[in-house]
Scaffold this motif. Sequence first.
Motif, PDB file in Angstrom:
ATOM      1  N   SER A  43       3.014   5.791  -3.087  1.00 45.20           N
ATOM      2  CA  SER A  43       4.152   6.522  -3.636  1.00 45.20           C
ATOM      3  C   SER A  43       4.052   6.650  -5.154  1.00 45.20           C
ATOM      4  N   ASP A  44       3.725   5.530  -5.826  1.00 38.08           N
ATOM      5  CA  ASP A  44       3.578   5.557  -7.284  1.00 38.08           C
ATOM      6  C   ASP A  44       2.452   6.493  -7.702  1.00 38.08           C
ATOM      7  N   ASN A  45       1.360   6.459  -6.945  1.00 35.32           N
ATOM      8  CA  ASN A  45       0.209   7.301  -7.272  1.00 35.32           C
ATOM      9  C   ASN A  45       0.541   8.787  -7.127  1.00 35.32           C
TER      10      ASN A  45
ATOM     11  N   SER B 158       0.832  -1.206   0.000  1.00 40.85           N
ATOM     12  CA  SER B 158       0.000   0.000   0.000  1.00 40.85           C
ATOM     13  C   SER B 158       0.866   1.255   0.000  1.00 40.85           C
ATOM     14  N   ARG B 159       1.988   1.197   0.726  1.00 40.11           N
ATOM     15  CA  ARG B 159       2.886   2.345   0.752  1.00 40.11           C
ATOM     16  C   ARG B 159       3.504   2.564  -0.633  1.00 40.11           C
ATOM     17  N   ARG B 160       3.866   1.476  -1.288  1.00 41.03           N
ATOM     18  CA  ARG B 160       4.440   1.580  -2.625  1.00 41.03           C
ATOM     19  C   ARG B 160       3.397   2.097  -3.613  1.00 41.03           C
ATOM     20  N   TYR B 161       2.177   1.613  -3.487  1.00 37.95           N
ATOM     21  CA  TYR B 161       1.099   2.083  -4.366  1.00 37.95           C
ATOM     22  C   TYR B 161       0.860   3.575  -4.167  1.00 37.95           C
TER      23      TYR B 161
ATOM     24  N   ILE C  40       3.544  10.117  -7.411  1.00 38.82           N
ATOM     25  CA  ILE C  40       4.449  10.481  -8.506  1.00 38.82           C
ATOM     26  C   ILE C  40       3.665  10.724  -9.788  1.00 38.82           C
ATOM     27  N   LYS C  41       2.705   9.837 -10.085  1.00 41.04           N
ATOM     28  CA  LYS C  41       1.885  10.000 -11.291  1.00 41.04           C
ATOM     29  C   LYS C  41       1.101  11.305 -11.248  1.00 41.04           C
ATOM     30  N   LYS C  42       0.504  11.584 -10.117  1.00 41.43           N
ATOM     31  CA  LYS C  42      -0.285  12.809  -9.992  1.00 41.43           C
ATOM     32  C   LYS C  42       0.604  14.047 -10.066  1.00 41.43           C
TER      33      LYS C  42
END
Length: 287
Positions: free
Chosen positions: A7-9, A2-5, A11-13
Amino acid sequence: MSRRYLSDNLIKKGLMVITSLSVILIILMLIFMLIEAVPAFYENGVLNFVFGLNWSADNGQFGIFPMIAGSVYVTLIALVLAVPISISCAIFLEEIAPANLKNLFKPIIQTLAGIPSVIYGFFGLTLIVPIIRNTFGGSGFSILAAAIVLALMILPTIISLTQDAINSVPKHYREASWGLGSNQWQCIKNIVVPVALPGIVTAIILGLGRAIGETLAVLMLAGNVSVFPTSITSPVRTLTSNIALEMGYATGIHYNSLFATALILFIIILILMMASAYLQNRYALRG
């Protein structure tokens, strides 16, 4: 997970916000230029402004066609000089030169791209202008002087992008060509260059955009005479030079006319970028 998700989210935003801001800034810039340019178009008429032959702020005459012609002449001659040299250099470095020679020249080319335009301008003043003056007569400040220096300035851009396009050609294309009995030159001519052509065309168009938007070097070398050019040794004023020369003291409709000049230049460069995107997509679909 969940933490990785998260972080990725984020960055995308964040990237989406930065991209959106870039687009918004360009749109705001265009709107600002339009607002400032409308009085000039209203006063002179769009066709009279674009195709008028006289520019005299003191007499209220604002016609930019000689400057459009000057920009086009300087840019096209620069491309005629730069494109064959750039493509030949890129092909040599990527396909023929040994690795140590390629590693030597690549940082040199990248360094050329970072040299300030005023340095190129001084180089043209001290070397190119006197040669043209002694060879052809006149002052030496001319389309040819500006075009030669512009060609030097866009060489690194076209070379680097052409190298990337050639380097992106899959290795097995070359191996298949050699397997059919082609020599190195036949492989380059019939396989590498045609496959890399979309990237090469894009490199040329981006070099064209760089050349037509250059201000300082052209301002120093072109002569800055607002008349329709009759030969490559004629002095000329480009769109960018006109804005740089007169914006500092322009008022009223003169001020608006300079923004209208900037708007025309913006439209020209936008058309070039759209042409680049179109050619890339067209060749990509063919591939």
